[in-house]
Design an enzyme around this catalytic site. Sequence first.
Site, PDB file in Angstrom:
ATOM      1  N   ARG A   1      41.611  34.323  36.896  1.00 61.06           N
ATOM      2  CA  ARG A   1      40.755  33.224  37.318  1.00 61.06           C
ATOM      3  C   ARG A   1      39.822  32.713  36.220  1.00 61.06           C
ATOM      4  NH1 ARG A   1      42.535  35.965  41.237  1.00 61.06           N
ATOM      5  NH2 ARG A   1      42.123  37.668  39.789  1.00 61.06           N
ATOM      6  N   THR A   2      39.075  33.624  35.604  1.00 60.73           N
ATOM      7  CA  THR A   2      38.037  33.170  34.671  1.00 60.73           C
ATOM      8  C   THR A   2      38.672  32.440  33.497  1.00 60.73           C
ATOM      9  OG1 THR A   2      36.831  35.153  35.297  1.00 60.73           O
ATOM     10  CG2 THR A   2      35.986  33.922  33.411  1.00 60.73           C
TER      11      THR A   2
ATOM     12  N   LYS B   1      42.897  45.416  14.050  1.00 59.01           N
ATOM     13  CA  LYS B   1      42.914  45.982  12.686  1.00 59.01           C
ATOM     14  C   LYS B   1      41.536  46.517  12.297  1.00 59.01           C
ATOM     15  CE  LYS B   1      45.889  42.138  11.313  1.00 59.01           C
ATOM     16  NZ  LYS B   1      45.839  40.883  10.525  1.00 59.01           N
TER      17      LYS B   1
ATOM     18  N   ARG C   1      35.599  37.378  26.851  1.00 59.67           N
ATOM     19  CA  ARG C   1      35.506  38.548  27.747  1.00 59.67           C
ATOM     20  C   ARG C   1      35.762  39.787  26.910  1.00 59.67           C
ATOM     21  NH1 ARG C   1      38.382  39.141  33.541  1.00 59.67           N
ATOM     22  NH2 ARG C   1      36.582  37.846  34.011  1.00 59.67           N
TER      23      ARG C   1
ATOM     24  N   HIS D   1      28.576  39.020  34.524  1.00 55.95           N
ATOM     25  CA  HIS D   1      29.617  37.981  34.632  1.00 55.95           C
ATOM     26  C   HIS D   1      28.882  36.723  35.108  1.00 55.95           C
ATOM     27  CE1 HIS D   1      33.351  36.023  35.020  1.00 55.95           C
ATOM     28  NE2 HIS D   1      34.045  36.930  35.686  1.00 55.95           N
TER      29      HIS D   1
HETATM   30  N1   CP Z   1      36.744  37.002  39.197  1.00 56.54           N
HETATM   31  C1   CP Z   1      37.299  37.298  38.006  1.00 56.54           C
HETATM   32  O1   CP Z   1      36.592  37.570  37.011  1.00 56.54           O
HETATM   33  O2   CP Z   1      38.652  37.288  38.010  1.00 56.54           O
HETATM   34  P1   CP Z   1      39.575  37.470  36.710  1.00 56.54           P
HETATM   35  O3   CP Z   1      39.372  38.904  36.234  1.00 56.54           O
HETATM   36  O4   CP Z   1      40.964  37.196  37.151  1.00 56.54           O
HETATM   37  O5   CP Z   1      39.084  36.522  35.662  1.00 56.54           O
END
Ligand code: CP
Length: 304
Positions: A53-54, A83, A104, A132
């Site tokens: 999603r993100t 590396k 991320r 998040h």
């Molecule tokens: N909600 C969320 O962070 O989903 P993903 O890990 O799929 O990005």
Amino acid sequence: MKHVLSVKQFLDKDLLASLFSRADQFQAMPAAEYPKPLEHMTLATVFYEPSTRTRLSFETAIQNLGAHLVTVENAADNSSWKKGESIEDTAHMLNAYVEGIVMRHPEIGMPARAAAVSKVPVFNAGDGGGEHPTQALLDLYSIQRMKGKVDGLKIALVGDLAHSRTHHSLANILSIYDVELFLISPESLAMPEDVLANLTKQGVTFHILTSWDDVIGDLDVIYMNRVQKERFKLIEEYQALKGSFILTNEIANLMKKDAIILDPLPRIEEITVEVDSNPRAQYFQQAKNGLYLRMALLEYIYTS
Ligand code: CP
């Protein structure tokens, strides 16, 4: 605001209302009419942890607003991090190529380290068991949109409160509203002290519970999340805890008729599939809202 690293940058109801109003406009707008404030820019998505999603909603939002996109498929294995390159050197290099970095990482604080050397905006798309922030924005937006308000609601956060960054960020952003929170988890997966301290500081009424039995019928919102397998050192510990809270249709039907069920997803086993057809289930719409919220956020960062 240049970088988006923590939900604590958004503890401002006017700013939130304006982002949510813009996200509403994007929801209602034909795609052909999207403005292009990011035209002639290129943004990068660099994900060292899996995401559906993100990453895909950020990538769609970036392109909807006119920018080009470059990405690293599975950055933990396919970038020079593998590396031994530092996150700072990676950020320096990305500054040579792009006007924004969506990152991320499994380690808390890595997007902030990248931001410390970056002249272009860095967006924290989830850092380990930390934060998040853009998920919390879309969660709050979903609550506001679906319930018509946030103040006055009884909201339960359920599951792995110890490791779930979405629970941490949502609790922190809800702390500026007049809500009653129910923090429901096994004892060993309780909400971290720093989040509890912030709720106390902000004067939020909250209850720490190990069962939902006494409150399920009073809730306006239940926010589930999976037990976070990747944060456990011992798989046996995960196995013992993963089924602690499973929302079945039978339990969902004990909730108020207008209550909503949210989950940042991915759903593993914390909500049974039969609940998907329950009118209270809103988690797929919640994920869809993320696209429009991220469009509103990108536009705000690059035009204000
Ligand atoms: N909600 C969320 O962070 O989903 P993903 O890990 O799929 O990005």
